[in-house]
Design a protein around this motif. Structure first.
Motif, short mmCIF file in Angstrom:
data_model
loop_
_atom_site.label_atom_id
_atom_site.label_comp_id
_atom_site.label_asym_id
_atom_site.label_seq_id
_atom_site.Cartn_x
_atom_site.Cartn_y
_atom_site.Cartn_z
N PRO A 1 0.84 -1.21 0.00
CA PRO A 1 0.00 0.00 0.00
C PRO A 1 0.87 1.26 0.00
O PRO A 1 1.85 1.35 0.73
CB PRO A 1 -0.78 -0.11 1.32
N GLY A 2 0.52 2.19 -0.86
CA GLY A 2 1.25 3.45 -0.95
C GLY A 2 2.50 3.40 -1.80
O GLY A 2 3.22 4.39 -1.90
N SER A 3 2.77 2.26 -2.46
CA SER A 3 4.03 2.11 -3.20
C SER A 3 4.03 2.85 -4.54
O SER A 3 5.10 3.04 -5.11
CB SER A 3 4.36 0.63 -3.41
N ASP A 4 2.89 3.26 -5.03
CA ASP A 4 2.84 4.10 -6.22
C ASP A 4 2.86 5.55 -5.76
O ASP A 4 2.02 5.98 -4.98
CB ASP A 4 1.57 3.85 -7.04
N GLY A 5 3.84 6.30 -6.24
CA GLY A 5 3.93 7.70 -5.88
C GLY A 5 4.77 7.98 -4.66
O GLY A 5 4.89 9.12 -4.23
N GLU A 6 5.38 6.97 -4.08
CA GLU A 6 6.24 7.14 -2.91
C GLU A 6 7.46 6.22 -3.05
O GLU A 6 7.38 5.17 -3.68
CB GLU A 6 5.52 6.76 -1.62
#
Length: 186
Positions: free
Chosen positions: A141-146
């Motif tokens: 979770p959150g791995s796109d854009g970070e």
């Protein structure tokens, strides 16, 4: 004039860090990334010290000036398997090292960077979160854009945060993409 005995550890580190020509691109990239990460972490290196160390190690140097005080100093390994960007030379913010290679994946780079940091910062507690306690893992979770969270360390004079992600203009923490970048926020 710097006494030769003070330069001996630097010369030895450079000689050990630069890979031999017969190594595979992955081994060469690993040696260059280890050298660059070690030098970015070691003894609170300043951007000026990093410049001297990287150029004395035979890395190419170029400057990218965005105006307004934002300057990036680029250093490239002689075999082009790894690149280092140092942000903060002469700037108001603390320095940042960005070490990039297309030969090591994000999944492999996370434990690799942590093992280098543990060796260089021996005795320092390493927390496997962002300074705010956030955890972003490859493909999680959150791995796109970070970037991947990486880890942070509280050292006597500052906090150091090491992140790992995919190279490029967008931040990603994906195992399926080639290459990795390490961001060292000093």
């Amino acid at each position: 004039m710097t006494p030769l005995r003070l330069l001996a550890p630097v010369i030895a580190a450079i000689a050990c860090a630069l890979p031999a020509a017969a190594q595979s691109p992955v081994a060469q990239a690993g040696a260059h990334v280890q050298f660059a990460l070690t030098e970015c972490l070691r003894n609170y290196r300043t951007p000026e010290q990093l410049h001297d160390i990287f150029t004395q190690a035979g890395m190419g140097h170029s400057i990218e000036d965005f105006g307004g005080g934002e300057i990036i100093h680029w250093y490239d390994a002689p075999d082009q398997t790894a690149f280092v960007a140092v942000v903060g030379l002469g700037g108001a913010n603390g320095p940042e090292c960005r070490i990039t290679t297309n030969h090591i994946s994000v999944t492999a780079m996370l434990p690799f960077a942590r093992s280098v940091a543990a060796r260089v910062m021996s005795g320092v507690t390493i927390a496997d979160t962002s300074p705010e306690g956030q955890v972003i893992l490859p493909d999680g979770p959150g791995s796109d854009g970070e970037f991947c969270t990486g880890f942070h360390m509280l050292v006597p004079r500052s906090m150091i945060w090491v992140q790992v992600g995919n190279p490029g203009n967008e931040a990603y923490c994906r195992s399926s993409l080639e290459g990795a970048i390490i961001r060292v926020l000093l």
